[in-house]
Write a protein that holds these residues in place. Structure first.
Motif, PDB file in Angstrom:
ATOM      1  N   ALA A  16      -0.749  28.194  24.181  1.00  0.00           N
ATOM      2  CA  ALA A  16      -1.151  29.299  23.309  1.00  0.00           C
ATOM      3  C   ALA A  16      -1.248  28.877  21.857  1.00  0.00           C
ATOM      4  O   ALA A  16      -0.956  29.656  20.949  1.00  0.00           O
ATOM      5  N   GLY A  17      -1.657  27.642  21.613  1.00  0.00           N
ATOM      6  CA  GLY A  17      -1.981  27.233  20.258  1.00  0.00           C
ATOM      7  C   GLY A  17      -3.348  27.768  19.880  1.00  0.00           C
ATOM      8  O   GLY A  17      -3.980  28.510  20.649  1.00  0.00           O
ATOM      9  N   PRO A  18      -3.877  27.422  18.707  1.00  0.00           N
ATOM     10  CA  PRO A  18      -5.189  27.914  18.297  1.00  0.00           C
ATOM     11  C   PRO A  18      -6.295  27.585  19.297  1.00  0.00           C
ATOM     12  O   PRO A  18      -7.227  28.369  19.479  1.00  0.00           O
ATOM     13  N   VAL A  19      -6.176  26.428  19.949  1.00  0.00           N
ATOM     14  CA  VAL A  19      -7.207  26.016  20.908  1.00  0.00           C
ATOM     15  C   VAL A  19      -7.181  26.924  22.124  1.00  0.00           C
ATOM     16  O   VAL A  19      -8.212  27.465  22.548  1.00  0.00           O
ATOM     17  N   GLY A  20      -5.999  27.096  22.718  1.00  0.00           N
ATOM     18  CA  GLY A  20      -5.880  27.962  23.877  1.00  0.00           C
ATOM     19  C   GLY A  20      -6.222  29.402  23.555  1.00  0.00           C
ATOM     20  O   GLY A  20      -6.845  30.101  24.367  1.00  0.00           O
ATOM     21  N   GLU A  21      -5.818  29.861  22.365  1.00  0.00           N
ATOM     22  CA  GLU A  21      -6.132  31.234  21.964  1.00  0.00           C
ATOM     23  C   GLU A  21      -7.638  31.453  21.890  1.00  0.00           C
ATOM     24  O   GLU A  21      -8.145  32.506  22.302  1.00  0.00           O
ATOM     25  N   ASN A  22      -8.363  30.473  21.354  1.00  0.00           N
ATOM     26  CA  ASN A  22      -9.817  30.603  21.268  1.00  0.00           C
ATOM     27  C   ASN A  22     -10.466  30.640  22.643  1.00  0.00           C
ATOM     28  O   ASN A  22     -11.363  31.446  22.899  1.00  0.00           O
ATOM     29  N   ALA A  23     -10.014  29.773  23.540  1.00  0.00           N
ATOM     30  CA  ALA A  23     -10.561  29.774  24.900  1.00  0.00           C
ATOM     31  C   ALA A  23     -10.285  31.106  25.582  1.00  0.00           C
ATOM     32  O   ALA A  23     -11.170  31.692  26.229  1.00  0.00           O
ATOM     33  N   ALA A  24      -9.054  31.598  25.428  1.00  0.00           N
ATOM     34  CA  ALA A  24      -8.681  32.863  26.062  1.00  0.00           C
ATOM     35  C   ALA A  24      -9.496  34.021  25.506  1.00  0.00           C
ATOM     36  O   ALA A  24      -9.976  34.881  26.255  1.00  0.00           O
ATOM     37  N   ALA A  25      -9.653  34.053  24.179  1.00  0.00           N
ATOM     38  CA  ALA A  25     -10.366  35.161  23.548  1.00  0.00           C
ATOM     39  C   ALA A  25     -11.821  35.200  23.973  1.00  0.00           C
ATOM     40  O   ALA A  25     -12.377  36.279  24.239  1.00  0.00           O
ATOM     41  N   ARG A  26     -12.475  34.050  24.043  1.00  0.00           N
ATOM     42  CA  ARG A  26     -13.894  34.019  24.409  1.00  0.00           C
ATOM     43  C   ARG A  26     -14.094  34.423  25.869  1.00  0.00           C
ATOM     44  O   ARG A  26     -15.043  35.135  26.196  1.00  0.00           O
ATOM     45  N   ALA A  27     -13.190  34.000  26.742  1.00  0.00           N
ATOM     46  CA  ALA A  27     -13.314  34.389  28.150  1.00  0.00           C
ATOM     47  C   ALA A  27     -13.011  35.870  28.329  1.00  0.00           C
ATOM     48  O   ALA A  27     -13.700  36.587  29.066  1.00  0.00           O
ATOM     49  N   SER A  28     -11.972  36.353  27.621  1.00  0.00           N
ATOM     50  CA  SER A  28     -11.557  37.745  27.761  1.00  0.00           C
ATOM     51  C   SER A  28     -12.594  38.721  27.222  1.00  0.00           C
ATOM     52  O   SER A  28     -12.723  39.843  27.729  1.00  0.00           O
ATOM     53  N   ALA A  29     -13.346  38.307  26.216  1.00  0.00           N
ATOM     54  CA  ALA A  29     -14.293  39.216  25.552  1.00  0.00           C
ATOM     55  C   ALA A  29     -15.376  39.729  26.489  1.00  0.00           C
ATOM     56  O   ALA A  29     -16.000  40.761  26.215  1.00  0.00           O
ATOM     57  N   THR A  30     -15.614  39.017  27.580  1.00  0.00           N
ATOM     58  CA  THR A  30     -16.681  39.434  28.501  1.00  0.00           C
ATOM     59  C   THR A  30     -16.149  40.245  29.671  1.00  0.00           C
ATOM     60  O   THR A  30     -16.897  40.559  30.600  1.00  0.00           O
ATOM     61  N   GLY A  31     -14.861  40.579  29.652  1.00  0.00           N
ATOM     62  CA  GLY A  31     -14.317  41.424  30.704  1.00  0.00           C
ATOM     63  C   GLY A  31     -13.456  40.720  31.727  1.00  0.00           C
ATOM     64  O   GLY A  31     -12.886  41.364  32.612  1.00  0.00           O
ATOM     65  N   LEU A  32     -13.321  39.402  31.619  1.00  0.00           N
ATOM     66  CA  LEU A  32     -12.445  38.676  32.529  1.00  0.00           C
ATOM     67  C   LEU A  32     -10.988  38.941  32.164  1.00  0.00           C
ATOM     68  O   LEU A  32     -10.646  39.058  30.988  1.00  0.00           O
ATOM     69  N   SER A  33     -10.130  39.035  33.152  1.00  0.00           N
ATOM     70  CA  SER A  33      -8.702  39.175  32.874  1.00  0.00           C
ATOM     71  C   SER A  33      -8.128  37.791  32.613  1.00  0.00           C
ATOM     72  O   SER A  33      -8.416  36.839  33.341  1.00  0.00           O
ATOM     73  N   VAL A  34      -7.323  37.663  31.541  1.00  0.00           N
ATOM     74  CA  VAL A  34      -6.845  36.354  31.099  1.00  0.00           C
ATOM     75  C   VAL A  34      -5.348  36.405  30.838  1.00  0.00           C
ATOM     76  O   VAL A  34      -4.840  37.355  30.232  1.00  0.00           O
ATOM     77  N   ALA A  35      -4.649  35.366  31.273  1.00  0.00           N
ATOM     78  CA  ALA A  35      -3.241  35.179  30.935  1.00  0.00           C
ATOM     79  C   ALA A  35      -3.088  33.850  30.220  1.00  0.00           C
ATOM     80  O   ALA A  35      -3.734  32.857  30.585  1.00  0.00           O
ATOM     81  N   VAL A  36      -2.226  33.836  29.194  1.00  0.00           N
ATOM     82  CA  VAL A  36      -1.928  32.614  28.467  1.00  0.00           C
ATOM     83  C   VAL A  36      -0.460  32.265  28.700  1.00  0.00           C
ATOM     84  O   VAL A  36       0.420  33.127  28.580  1.00  0.00           O
ATOM     85  N   VAL A  37      -0.201  31.006  29.026  1.00  0.00           N
ATOM     86  CA  VAL A  37       1.153  30.529  29.286  1.00  0.00           C
ATOM     87  C   VAL A  37       1.601  29.676  28.107  1.00  0.00           C
ATOM     88  O   VAL A  37       0.882  28.756  27.698  1.00  0.00           O
ATOM     89  N   GLU A  38       2.782  29.964  27.561  1.00  0.00           N
ATOM     90  CA  GLU A  38       3.277  29.203  26.417  1.00  0.00           C
ATOM     91  C   GLU A  38       4.776  28.960  26.543  1.00  0.00           C
ATOM     92  O   GLU A  38       5.551  29.894  26.757  1.00  0.00           O
ATOM     93  N   ALA A  39       5.183  27.691  26.389  1.00  0.00           N
ATOM     94  CA  ALA A  39       6.589  27.317  26.493  1.00  0.00           C
ATOM     95  C   ALA A  39       7.327  27.426  25.163  1.00  0.00           C
ATOM     96  O   ALA A  39       8.558  27.538  25.152  1.00  0.00           O
ATOM     97  N   GLU A  40       6.598  27.395  24.049  1.00  0.00           N
ATOM     98  CA  GLU A  40       7.248  27.435  22.741  1.00  0.00           C
ATOM     99  C   GLU A  40       6.787  28.664  21.965  1.00  0.00           C
ATOM    100  O   GLU A  40       6.996  29.772  22.415  1.00  0.00           O
ATOM    101  N   LEU A  41       6.156  28.442  20.803  1.00  0.00           N
ATOM    102  CA  LEU A  41       5.728  29.562  19.968  1.00  0.00           C
ATOM    103  C   LEU A  41       4.233  29.812  20.115  1.00  0.00           C
ATOM    104  O   LEU A  41       3.428  28.868  20.109  1.00  0.00           O
ATOM    105  N   VAL A  42       3.866  31.071  20.226  1.00  0.00           N
ATOM    106  CA  VAL A  42       2.449  31.430  20.244  1.00  0.00           C
ATOM    107  C   VAL A  42       1.867  31.104  18.879  1.00  0.00           C
ATOM    108  O   VAL A  42       2.392  31.532  17.850  1.00  0.00           O
TER     109      VAL A  42
END
Length: 497
Positions: A16-42
């Motif tokens: 859930a760093g900036p890279v993962g957040e960007n990937a998640a946001a772009r996929a989620s914006a079209t209606g896909l359900s998205v989960a982000v996994v993070e072991a440390e800090l978002v």
């Protein structure tokens, strides 16, 4: 939003760093359900231990230098180190990622805290991190209907120097998160982190020694690294090039550390209160479960330009299910380029699997209809800024890299102090800029700027390189007078337009 065991999503992003957040946001914006996994800090490394805190630490020294270089402005004197560190804590949220967590929730993206690893195709096991506050003892299984994106970043590497690991040296994390400024600091390395932290800690009053095996900023044009060496020495940093660390000794953790250095035929010992090692990073792929899907571990993930991982089984129509972006790929190790790759990965997943944009199959590589869905800038228009003084900013290859690649380039260089905008900025303004022209296509393929606030001049060059703007059109982009950007007119004149 917390997830319970054995949940299913369309897309799972590990990291859930900036890279993962960007990937998640772009996929989620079209209606896909998205989960982000993070072991440390978002928010990841960039938000708490890299880009944000390092640039915050560097900014006060840059402002002080600008004030000292401006006639009529009173010398601000030494920096208030405690105030600088307090500002650093504020910009990093003091390690509190609740704001980032709220952003994920507002975007409809589920956050699952813990260490994520693949256990088979499209299945991610999430183990709780001990002491995280979310440790209920339960291991969760997340199932991805469509895709998994790996965005786990990179980690510092310590070279195999006797006594080094036992000395508990700083890495970039400790350097950017320090609670006090050491009286003296030895920095080992010659790259971005080493140069920036040597600058920051010298500004904050530490006595800094920089040990580099070769020239500084080896990925940039040679004149850029030479300018940084000169500036660091003027700032009081003891810069030693061609220095090889052969041994490290620290009898008591928290006590002084002694570094044995070989320079030429001589051997010397340097003792300081702290030691920072900034000699490189490696992709975090060792414990992501890649072996469970037939991939090698502890090596960069090999991706094509759609950010799909090569070497994994594909669904009907050749649709990939595993993607990777950012440092974990070994392509380009910068946050901004990783975010770009994250946007590409998220868009490709959305186009392949999204409810409104679903494509039945992957097109041939390079298909024109998919041009925007390829991270082509990783090859031709990589951007980099080093926030030393002077700043160093460049896009595309260096002159040596371009020639090695067989490009017919001509380098056009100009002294920035000769531009009218420099004189009204400071009577002591110093800097240099260079562009690389492909003499066959008559377009720019690269550019480097060295000087105060050089980073602010980079994007114009990036647009020219990415857009392949012909020089006879670029000549009509009239720069404002009097600004340092007037160098673009000088480039054209030097080239003969």
């Amino acid at each position: 939003m917390a997830a319970s065991a054995d949940q299913t999503y369309d897309v799972i992003v590990i990291g859930a760093g900036p890279v993962g957040e960007n990937a998640a946001a772009r996929a989620s914006a079209t209606g896909l359900s998205v989960a982000v996994v993070e072991a440390e800090l978002v928010g990841g490394e960039c938000s708490y231990w890299a880009c944000i805190p390092s640039k915050t630490l560097l900014r006060p020294g840059a402002v002080r230098a600008a004030a000292r270089a401006t006639p009529g402005v009173a010398d601000p004197g030494p920096l208030d180190a405690a105030a600088v560190l307090a500002w650093r804590d504020e910009t990093t949220g003091e390690g509190d990622d609740s704001g980032q967590e709220r952003w994920l929730a507002s975007a409809g993206i589920a956050l699952v805290r813990g260490h994520g690893r693949l256990i088979r195709e499209r299945v991610v096991e999430v183990a709780p991190e001990p002491g995280s506050g979310d440790d209920d003892g339960a291991t969760r299984l997340l199932h991805a209907r469509c895709a998994v994106v790996v965005a786990t970043g990179s980690a510092p590497v310590l070279p195999p120097v006797p006594g080094l690991a036992e000395a508990s040296p700083w890495t970039s994390r400790e350097a950017t998160a320090a609670e006090e400024v050491p009286a003296s600091l030895v920095v080992v390395g010659g790259g971005v982190v080493a140069c920036e932290m040597a600058t920051a800690y010298a500004d904050l009053g530490s006595r800094v020694t920089l040990l580099a095996r070769s020239a500084l900023l080896g990925g940039a044009e040679r004149f850029a690294g030479e300018a940084v060496v000169e500036a660091l020495r003027e700032a009081g940093v003891d810069v030693r090039l061609d220095a090889e660390v052969s041994e490290v000794s620290r009898p008591e953790i928290g006590g002084p550390v002694t570094v044995t250095v070989r320079e030429g035929r001589g051997v010397e010992q340097v003792t300081a209160a702290e030691l920072l090692v900034a000699t490189g990073r490696r992709p975090r792929t060792a414990d992501v479960g890649l072996d469970s899907v037939g991939l090698a571990t502890d090596v960069p993930l090999d991706t094509d330009d759609s950010m799909a991982v090569r070497g994994t089984a594909r669904a009907a129509g050749g649709r990939p299910w595993l993607f990777a972006c950012g440092d974990v790929t070994g392509r380009v190790a910068t946050t901004h380029q990783g975010k770009y790759e994250g946007r590409v990965a998220g868009d490709v997943v959305a186009r392949l699997y999204g409810p409104d944009n679903g494509a039945p199959e992957m097109p041939p590589e390079g298909a024109r209809s998919w041009t925007r869905y390829a991270a082509s800038a990783d090859h031709t228009a990589r951007t980099q800024v080093v926030f030393t003084r002077p700043q160093v900013a460049w896009v595309g290859p260096t002159e040596a890299e371009a020639r090695e690649a067989g490009l017919p380039v001509r380098a056009v260089s100009y002294d920035l102090s000769w531009v009218a905008g420099a004189a009204v900025t400071s009577p002591d303004y110093a800097g240099r800029a260079q562009v690389l022209v492909d003499t066959e296509r008559q377009v720019l393929v690269g550019a480097t700027f060295v000087g105060p606030d050089a980073s602010e001049m980079l994007h114009a060059a990036t647009v020219a390189v990415v857009g392949e703007v012909p020089l006879d059109r670029l000549w009509h982009a009239v720069p404002v007078f009097p600004t340092v950007s007037e160098v673009w007119l000088r480039f054209a004149e030097e080239y003969g337009l």
